[in-house]
Design a protein around this motif. Structure first.
Motif, PDB file in Angstrom:
ATOM      1  N   HIS A 288       6.141  -0.016  -8.457  1.00 23.22           N
ATOM      2  CA  HIS A 288       4.876   0.111  -7.733  1.00 23.22           C
ATOM      3  C   HIS A 288       3.738  -0.481  -8.557  1.00 23.22           C
ATOM      4  O   HIS A 288       2.857  -1.158  -8.015  1.00 23.22           O
ATOM      5  CB  HIS A 288       4.601   1.580  -7.420  1.00 23.22           C
ATOM      6  CG  HIS A 288       3.447   1.788  -6.497  1.00 23.22           C
ATOM      7  ND1 HIS A 288       2.169   2.051  -6.961  1.00 23.22           N
ATOM      8  CD2 HIS A 288       3.360   1.776  -5.135  1.00 23.22           C
ATOM      9  CE1 HIS A 288       1.348   2.186  -5.935  1.00 23.22           C
ATOM     10  NE2 HIS A 288       2.043   2.035  -4.815  1.00 23.22           N
ATOM     11  N   ALA A 321      11.444   3.097  -2.343  1.00 20.76           N
ATOM     12  CA  ALA A 321      10.016   3.282  -2.189  1.00 20.76           C
ATOM     13  C   ALA A 321       9.671   4.728  -1.855  1.00 20.76           C
ATOM     14  O   ALA A 321       8.634   5.251  -2.288  1.00 20.76           O
ATOM     15  CB  ALA A 321       9.486   2.349  -1.099  1.00 20.76           C
ATOM     16  N   TYR A 335       4.288   4.245  -0.505  1.00 20.93           N
ATOM     17  CA  TYR A 335       4.531   3.188  -1.489  1.00 20.93           C
ATOM     18  C   TYR A 335       3.777   1.908  -1.146  1.00 20.93           C
ATOM     19  O   TYR A 335       2.933   1.439  -1.907  1.00 20.93           O
ATOM     20  CB  TYR A 335       6.033   2.907  -1.564  1.00 20.93           C
ATOM     21  CG  TYR A 335       6.448   1.968  -2.674  1.00 20.93           C
ATOM     22  CD1 TYR A 335       6.732   2.455  -3.944  1.00 20.93           C
ATOM     23  CD2 TYR A 335       6.596   0.603  -2.443  1.00 20.93           C
ATOM     24  CE1 TYR A 335       7.132   1.613  -4.963  1.00 20.93           C
ATOM     25  CE2 TYR A 335       6.986  -0.250  -3.452  1.00 20.93           C
ATOM     26  CZ  TYR A 335       7.263   0.258  -4.711  1.00 20.93           C
ATOM     27  OH  TYR A 335       7.661  -0.591  -5.720  1.00 20.93           O
TER      28      TYR A 335
END
Length: 400
Positions: A288, A321, A335
């Motif tokens: 991320h 995610a 995400y």
């Protein structure tokens, strides 16, 4: 003078391609058609205000029997960006690489335009030497062979003619070619397409200068020789081959082969790498962080260079995610949306285009948007209906 010889030597030597003033939005084609210029201006005007939900082959890969679109079935609207591919048109086929008839692609491109959506087109062409595709797409000397003076240059210009013929055949109600964001030679920082020079991680026999020359030759042929004035040109390196160790290394790899500001309208990014990974290999938090870094970099470059920015292909956020959000049902909002809205530069990324909902991609990160019944359908609806995101019915007029 024949069409092939009209492609200027400038396309090869590249002199002066970065001499244009930065910041001011200047289209690659100064003679854009009125509707294409309106699109160019609208996209610049709205950069940073919102991002658009996109989808490849929106109505050609559908898993909900009651609709002609999985995005429609989940969100009650169509995407604001529709993606299509011209692979195999170069060989004169009547169907593309995914066996979709070009007559149907033409009809759906017009349909997307009529509803006010943005139309973008990629081109998975076969190798110009071997005429083979995926898995056999590389051959030594492929790019130099099609540049002016190369043994396959005339043949390649015929391929470009077929691309041009199609792109001007998709017309509006007045018979004028509709505006198209054309995205040729994508993911060139990889090593899997014949046009790829690679990156600092791994190079091919194609130099970065050769790639830039191929890009400039293509633009000059379509724009100047064939007279296509309905195209915006999108540049889209592959994220997986970008060294993240420093700002300088990221920018170097992203711009490896860059043809110059005079030849690019959209700074794009194809990113499957940061969106669907093996949880045993890397942490969602680290990915991320890298995703936000890349979106920020592309958005920042677009601001500095007077360009548009887009996530021209993305993977489908799923288990990986969702783990970042500590909620197995929230990969899209927890995400992806949090990265897309993390700062002003990231918010300049104008659209996110998941790939097609094909049967062969089910269960992989290349599978596009959730269908009805997916554990992520509700979250995708929340993502698409977020105040920052736009579906087709929510975008302001783009062609006026």
């Amino acid at each position: 003078m024949n069409a092939q010889s009209q492609v200027s030597n400038h396309a090869v030597n590249g002199e002066g391609v970065d001499t244009l003033a930065k910041h001011a939005p200047i289209p690659v084609d100064p003679d854009l058609s009125p509707r294409a210029r309106a699109l160019f201006d609208a996209l610049h005007r709205h950069s940073g205000e919102f991002a658009m939900v996109g989808h490849q082959d929106e109505t050609f890969c559908v898993h909900d029997d009651g609709h002609d679109s999985d995005v429609l079935a989940v969100t009650d609207d169509y995407p604001a960006v529709w993606g299509f591919d011209l692979g195999r048109i170069e060989l004169g086929w009547n169907r593309n690489i995914d066996r979709i008839p070009f007559v149907d692609i033409r009809q759906q491109m017009r349909r997307a335009y009529d509803m006010g959506a943005v139309v973008t087109v990629s081109w998975h062409s076969v190798n110009p030497i071997t005429e083979r595709g995926y898995g056999e797409n590389m051959a030594l000397g492929s790019v130099t062979a099609v540049l002016p003076g190369g043994r396959s240059h005339d043949k390649y210009c015929e391929w470009l003619d077929r691309v041009a013929d199609f792109l001007v055949s998709v017309t509006d109600e007045d018979g004028m070619p509709i505006p198209v964001v054309f995205r040729p030679y994508h993911e060139h920082t990889g090593t899997w397409f014949w046009w790829c020079p690679g990156s600092s991680m791994e190079t091919t026999d194609t130099s970065s200068d050769d790639y830039a020359a191929l890009w400039r030759m293509t633009v000059e042929y379509l724009r100047d020789v064939r007279g296509l004035h309905n195209l915006l040109y999108a540049y889209s390196p592959d994220r997986s081959r970008i060294d993240m160790s420093s700002t300088a290394s990221r920018e170097h790899d992203y711009l490896f082969g860059y043809p110059g500001d005079a030849y690019v309208d959209v700074l794009g990014l194809d990113d499957y790498w940061d969106i669907d990974q093996d949880l045993a290999v890397t942490s969602p938090a680290d990915r991320h962080r890298d995703l936000t870094t890349m979106l920020t970099m592309v958005g920042g470059m677009s601001r500095e260079r007077g360009k548009l920015a887009a996530a021209t292909e993305i993977g489908s956020p799923r288990e990986f995610a969702a783990a970042f959000a500590d909620d197995s049902s929230r990969p899209w909002t927890g995400y992806l949306l949090s990265a897309a809205t993390c700062n002003e530069d990231a918010r300049r990324v104008l659209w996110y285009l998941p790939w097609r909902n094909s049967e062969e991609a089910v269960g992989t990160g290349a599978y596009g948007t959730p269908a009805v019944g997916s554990p992520y359908a509700a979250d995708f609806r929340d993502f698409a209906r977020d105040g920052f995101m736009r579906l087709a019915g929510e975008v302001p007029p783009m062609y006026e």
